[in-house]
Design a protein around this motif. Structure first.
Motif, short mmCIF file in Angstrom:
data_model
loop_
_atom_site.label_atom_id
_atom_site.label_comp_id
_atom_site.label_asym_id
_atom_site.label_seq_id
_atom_site.Cartn_x
_atom_site.Cartn_y
_atom_site.Cartn_z
N THR A 93 0.83 -1.21 0.00
CA THR A 93 0.00 0.00 0.00
C THR A 93 0.86 1.25 0.00
O THR A 93 0.53 2.25 -0.64
CB THR A 93 -0.96 0.01 1.20
N THR A 109 0.74 3.99 -3.00
CA THR A 109 0.50 5.40 -2.68
C THR A 109 1.63 6.28 -3.19
O THR A 109 1.39 7.34 -3.79
CB THR A 109 0.34 5.56 -1.16
N GLY A 110 2.87 5.87 -2.98
CA GLY A 110 4.01 6.65 -3.47
C GLY A 110 4.04 6.73 -4.99
O GLY A 110 4.31 7.78 -5.56
N LEU A 136 1.47 6.46 -7.11
CA LEU A 136 0.39 7.33 -7.59
C LEU A 136 0.69 8.80 -7.29
O LEU A 136 0.43 9.67 -8.13
CB LEU A 136 -0.95 6.92 -6.96
N THR A 137 1.27 9.06 -6.12
CA THR A 137 1.64 10.44 -5.79
C THR A 137 2.69 10.96 -6.75
O THR A 137 2.62 12.12 -7.19
CB THR A 137 2.17 10.50 -4.34
N MET A 138 3.65 10.12 -7.11
CA MET A 138 4.69 10.53 -8.04
C MET A 138 4.10 10.84 -9.41
O MET A 138 4.42 11.85 -10.03
CB MET A 138 5.75 9.43 -8.16
N LYS A 139 3.21 9.97 -9.89
CA LYS A 139 2.61 10.18 -11.21
C LYS A 139 1.73 11.43 -11.22
O LYS A 139 1.81 12.25 -12.15
CB LYS A 139 1.79 8.96 -11.64
N VAL A 140 0.90 11.58 -10.21
CA VAL A 140 0.02 12.75 -10.14
C VAL A 140 0.86 14.02 -9.98
O VAL A 140 0.57 15.05 -10.60
CB VAL A 140 -1.00 12.60 -9.00
N GLY A 141 1.91 13.95 -9.16
CA GLY A 141 2.79 15.10 -8.96
C GLY A 141 3.46 15.53 -10.25
O GLY A 141 3.59 16.72 -10.52
N LYS A 142 3.90 14.56 -11.05
CA LYS A 142 4.53 14.89 -12.32
C LYS A 142 3.53 15.56 -13.26
O LYS A 142 3.86 16.54 -13.95
CB LYS A 142 5.09 13.64 -12.99
N TRP A 158 3.87 1.48 -1.39
CA TRP A 158 4.43 1.60 -2.73
C TRP A 158 3.39 2.16 -3.70
O TRP A 158 3.69 3.06 -4.49
CB TRP A 158 4.91 0.24 -3.23
#
Length: 141
Positions: free
Chosen positions: A49, A53-54, A56-62, A51
């Protein structure tokens, strides 16, 4: 009319509660009570969970960074090419008026004359220094 609004709000609240309970029920069925599982399963669930979350956060942040950065670059290019003209004096004066209104709303009194003079001198440095120079020359005679 008022009772209809209250009934509608109650129905919406009940529906949202049902949706929340359904989601909670799904998670409980899917994962169960994690604290009662073995240490290896707890570590696996926590790691996976985390991994996800991280990731998805990375993709959305980009996506957000590219969107915001790209729009700023496009606006700057449009301004340099002359498609957009910005009246900075108008923006500054409106911002100052909004700041004065906010100060008046917070403190109960507007800006003092000294604050207005300081703001004028800051915005019009050449006129302010010329005025001070002329004033000093005028009082010396």
């Amino acid at each position: 009319m008022v009772s209809n609004n209250k009934n509608l709000k109650n129905e919406i609240n009940k529906e949202m509660s049902n949706i929340g309970n359904e989601a909670k029920g799904f998670l409980e069925r899917f994962i169960g009570d994690v604290s009662k599982k073995s240490a290896a399963k707890q570590i696996f669930i926590g790691t996976s969970t985390g991994w996800v979350t991280g990731f998805l956060t990375m993709k959305v942040g980009k996506i957000v960074a590219v969107s915001v950065g790209g729009s700023i670059i496009l606006l700057q290019i449009a301004a340099n090419e002359g498609y957009i003209t910005i009246d900075w004096n108008k923006i500054t004066s409106k911002a100052n008026k909004l700041a004065d209104k906010a100060e008046e709303a917070i403190t109960g009194e507007g800006p003092s004359w000294a604050d207005k003079i300081k703001s004028f001198m800051k915005d019009n440095s050449y006129a302010a220094t010329s005025f001070v120079g002329g004033f000093l020359i005028g009082i010396s005679f």
